[in-house]
Design an enzyme around this catalytic site. Structure first.
Site, PDB file in Angstrom:
ATOM      1  N   ASP A  75       0.864  -1.174   0.000  1.00  0.00           N
ATOM      2  CA  ASP A  75       0.000   0.000   0.000  1.00  0.00           C
ATOM      3  C   ASP A  75       0.901   1.225   0.000  1.00  0.00           C
ATOM      4  OD1 ASP A  75      -2.380   1.765   0.489  1.00  0.00           O
ATOM      5  OD2 ASP A  75      -3.316  -0.172   0.875  1.00  0.00           O
ATOM      6  N   HIS A 148      -2.972   3.129  -4.741  1.00  0.00           N
ATOM      7  CA  HIS A 148      -2.393   2.715  -3.462  1.00  0.00           C
ATOM      8  C   HIS A 148      -0.988   2.140  -3.685  1.00  0.00           C
ATOM      9  CE1 HIS A 148      -5.563   3.547  -0.605  1.00  0.00           C
ATOM     10  NE2 HIS A 148      -6.464   2.998  -1.409  1.00  0.00           N
ATOM     11  N   GLU A 210      -9.942   2.754  -5.121  1.00  0.00           N
ATOM     12  CA  GLU A 210      -9.606   4.146  -4.801  1.00  0.00           C
ATOM     13  C   GLU A 210      -8.477   4.699  -5.684  1.00  0.00           C
ATOM     14  OE1 GLU A 210     -10.975   4.216  -0.120  1.00  0.00           O
ATOM     15  OE2 GLU A 210      -8.915   3.642  -0.578  1.00  0.00           O
ATOM     16  N   TRP A 276     -16.937  -4.039  -1.000  1.00  0.00           N
ATOM     17  CA  TRP A 276     -16.876  -3.392   0.310  1.00  0.00           C
ATOM     18  C   TRP A 276     -17.788  -2.177   0.415  1.00  0.00           C
ATOM     19  CZ3 TRP A 276     -14.586   1.516   1.416  1.00  0.00           C
ATOM     20  CH2 TRP A 276     -13.937   2.142   0.336  1.00  0.00           C
ATOM     21  N   TYR A 301     -16.154  -4.611   8.524  1.00  0.00           N
ATOM     22  CA  TYR A 301     -14.928  -3.826   8.638  1.00  0.00           C
ATOM     23  C   TYR A 301     -14.612  -3.672  10.119  1.00  0.00           C
ATOM     24  CZ  TYR A 301     -13.538  -2.583   3.925  1.00  0.00           C
ATOM     25  OH  TYR A 301     -13.028  -2.639   2.644  1.00  0.00           O
ATOM     26  N   TRP A 351      -8.103  -3.171   8.567  1.00  0.00           N
ATOM     27  CA  TRP A 351      -7.122  -2.194   8.109  1.00  0.00           C
ATOM     28  C   TRP A 351      -6.463  -1.587   9.348  1.00  0.00           C
ATOM     29  CZ3 TRP A 351      -6.530  -2.723   3.069  1.00  0.00           C
ATOM     30  CH2 TRP A 351      -7.598  -3.248   2.325  1.00  0.00           C
ATOM     31  N   THR A 352      -5.157  -1.342   9.288  1.00  0.00           N
ATOM     32  CA  THR A 352      -4.416  -1.078  10.518  1.00  0.00           C
ATOM     33  C   THR A 352      -3.837   0.328  10.607  1.00  0.00           C
ATOM     34  OG1 THR A 352      -2.381  -2.007   9.561  1.00  0.00           O
ATOM     35  CG2 THR A 352      -3.835  -3.525  10.760  1.00  0.00           C
TER      36      THR A 352
END
Length: 640
Positions: A75, A148, A210, A276, A301, A351-352
């Site tokens: 990413d 990304h 995205e 998503w 999520y 997602w972190t």
């Protein structure tokens, strides 16, 4: 046989302890999974997690009888997989020179300037894949293209459109994108050849979400390609890129998975869609003949908040409760039989951006992952949420004995205060387990406070505060608050002179006139109304002529994207008369206020009121690499 053993392991959490060991009741179980794809995702790009934890995460997947591990390996904030032919990917792309502190939207967010990163060698990846295979878990690697890709482009800028970049220190959606050139596709061919050799499973996830296409528009090579391939817009160019990437992946006997944005163009039906953006994209993809893996944000999520309690750790935004996860239906009943066969299953995504430790990962997925596992395994008629909660009590104890951290957010109460027609608030509280105690003066509840039994009405302004007492644990959970306000705007109609600039959560005055003051949790989007553009011009029409002497509104100015207005004006109005200015404040005065701007003026009879807020503030956007107009964010408009 493997899943039978996992069933026994799960049953052991409820076993009776006897002399010499544990005792299970005599029983017979005939069982099979509802869906063939039962997955969990982990983003290791935003924050890196070592091999020992990856294996522990796979153990968790296996214990829940799930069978896919989606490993998000690249990413904007880091490239995590060794590619022998391109060593700069890990030498440069695997490390960033710092990470934003706090939420990336904060106005005062700084970067810690601590180098962060890491990567997995090919030997380590083979070890993880073998470890997962022994537990009947298939690893799905994700290499995110064409967007990304900042970390990739930082390592090899010749394959990107636009200016050179560095591995990103903030989180968001960035302009950097891979160039749609033959050189780029040859580069990706080399990468996917090594990835395919490392992962024997059927899939390679190529991302595709995205994608900011600004640099494609200005790229001579991309524009030339569009003419050669008769591509009429940038969406068609993205579809061309995805289809070319799919051909490369297919060459190595793999299938692609892509996020639902790849449906924006004319892609091949052989691509598997991971949806998503809600359920609809996945359902439409299934009807078109695509295989679909359901991962709608509102259900699965797990980086969203688990409750509205103010003691929850920082999360990205949104709310996904345990009950929401358990209510997830990957293949709704209204689907055609043909489309239903295309729904392979579902997956929980983590997602972190704001999750940096092993313990934080576990806290965010457990026990929501337990709920998802049951949804993906069991037939709907065999599922019951109350039964699940009863079984969860012992199973979470079992998980903790296995050294996993679990969240107790499902014990925390949820509060609602809705205005009734008789000018009273109906206050309702909901909790999955335990007893809710509350106060009406904003003080912290204790066992001598009010015990909640059923919804009640409030005829005066209050600061309601609640938390849950679980007697079996002798422990309190949560800190939930609602502040109610009565005022003359409630029940009024609101119209906007610039409706295109008004987002969903501000329409019809739903947030601006609901009588509930927001907390300072700006990321609880349901509490704040946000407005884009240079001016908010709203007209409030009262049900009858009203005497007004003060107007106040909550303003949020603590965050990078969300700023206080530069001017606010309030006008009174009467039928067939011009607007009359009754209050005005400029930048200097607005900035001196805390979170509410108030205008006091001579009592005035009016049947309508006009509120105008001018927004001339800009901020530097690391994502867009430019100055961007700020967003205005407002709380309750209170009129007396």
């Amino acid at each position: 046989a493997w899943y039978a053993v996992q069933t026994v392991r799960q049953l052991l959490s409820q076993a009776k302890q006897v002399e010499g060991g544990l005792q299970l009741p005599q029983l017979s179980i005939e069982d099979a999974p509802l869906f063939p794809y039962r997955g969990m995702h982990l983003d290791v790009s935003r924050h890196f997690f070592n091999i020992e934890f990856i294996k522990k995460y796979i153990d968790l997947i296996a214990l829940h009888k799930m069978n896919y591990f989606h490993w998000h390996l690249s990413d904007d904030q880091g490239w995590r997989i060794e590619i022998k032919k391109y060593p700069h990917l890990v030498e440069i792309g695997a490390y960033r020179e710092g990470t934003v502190e706090g939420h990336t939207l904060n106005a005062d967010s700084s970067v810690d300037n601590i180098k962060h990163g890491g990567y997995y060698t090919q030997e380590e990846i083979r070890d993880v894949v073998a470890y997962a295979s022994e537990r009947h878990v298939t690893v799905v690697p994700e290499i995110d293209v064409p967007g990304h890709a900042s970390a990739l482009i930082a390592a090899y800028p010749e394959f990107g459109c636009g200016p050179e970049t560095k591995v990103k220190r903030h989180f968001g959606i960035f302009k950097h994108v891979l160039c749609s050139s033959e050189e780029t596709f040859a580069f990706l061919d080399d990468i996917f050849s090594e990835v395919a050799e490392l992962f024997p499973g059927p899939y390679i996830h190529i991302g595709g979400d995205e994608v900011v296409k600004d640099h494609w528009h200005n790229c001579e090579s991309c524009q030339k390609l569009m003419v050669e391939q008769d591509l009429h817009d940038l969406e068609q160019l993205q579809a061309y890129f995805v289809n070319r990437a799919e051909k490369i992946v297919n060459k190595y006997n793999k299938q692609i998975i892509g996020w639902d944005e790849i449906l924006d163009g004319d892609i091949h039906p052989s691509a598997t869609i991971m949806t998503w953006h809600g359920m609809e994209g996945g359902l439409k993809a299934a009807e078109k003949g695509h295989n679909v893996i359901m991962t709608p944000a509102e259900f699965v999520y797990f980086d969203a908040y688990q409750s509205t309690s103010l003691d929850e750790p920082l999360a990205i935004h949104g709310l996904t409760r345990l009950r929401d996860v358990y209510g997830f239906q990957p293949a709704p009943s209204h689907l055609s039989d043909v489309a239903r066969q295309k729904i392979l299953g579902g997956q929980g995504n983590l997602w972190t951006e704001y999750i940096s430790t092993d313990e934080a990962v576990e806290y965010m997925v457990l026990p929501r992952m337990c709920a998802l596992a049951e949804v993906l395994w069991s037939e709907e008629h065999n599922r019951d949420f109350d039964s699940f909660l009863e079984r969860l009590e012992t199973f979470t104890y079992h998980l903790r004995m296995l050294d996993y951290v679990t969240s107790d957010s499902h014990y925390k109460p949820e509060l609602q205060a809705n205005l009734q027609h008789d000018d009273q608030f109906l206050v309702a509280m909901e909790v999955e387990q335990g007893s809710v105690y509350y106060t009406l003066d904003g003080s912290l509840p204790n066992l001598h406070s009010n015990l909640y039994h059923e919804p009640f009405t409030l005829a005066e302004e209050c600061s309601v505060r609640a938390r849950t007492w679980v007697d079996s644990k002798k422990k309190w959970y949560g800190d939930c608050r609602i502040t109610t306000r009565f005022h003359k705007a409630i029940g009024s109609d609101i119209t906007f002179a610039n409706p295109m600039e008004v987002p969903w959560n501000a329409s019809s005055g739903g947030i601006l006139f609901n009588g509930n003051r927001a907390t300072d949790r700006i990321f609880q989007h349901h509490e704040w109304a946000q407005f884009w553009g240079e001016k908010l011009d709203a007209e409030i029409k009262f049900p009858r002529q009203t005497i007004v002497s003060s107007v106040s509104i909550g303003v949020m100015g603590l965050h990078r994207q969300l700023h206080k207005p530069t001017e606010i004006a309030v006008y009174s109005g009467e039928p067939d008369k011009d607007w009359v200015l009754v209050g005005y404040m400029n930048t200097e005065d607005i900035d001196k206020t805390n979170n509410r701007v108030k205008f006091d003026f001579k009592p005035t009879l009016m049947d309508r009121l006009r509120f105008v807020a001018v927004n001339d503030r800009h901020y530097w956007s690391p994502e867009k690499e430019d100055m961007v107009r700020a967003i205005m964010s407002f709380d309750e408009i209170v009129i007396h």
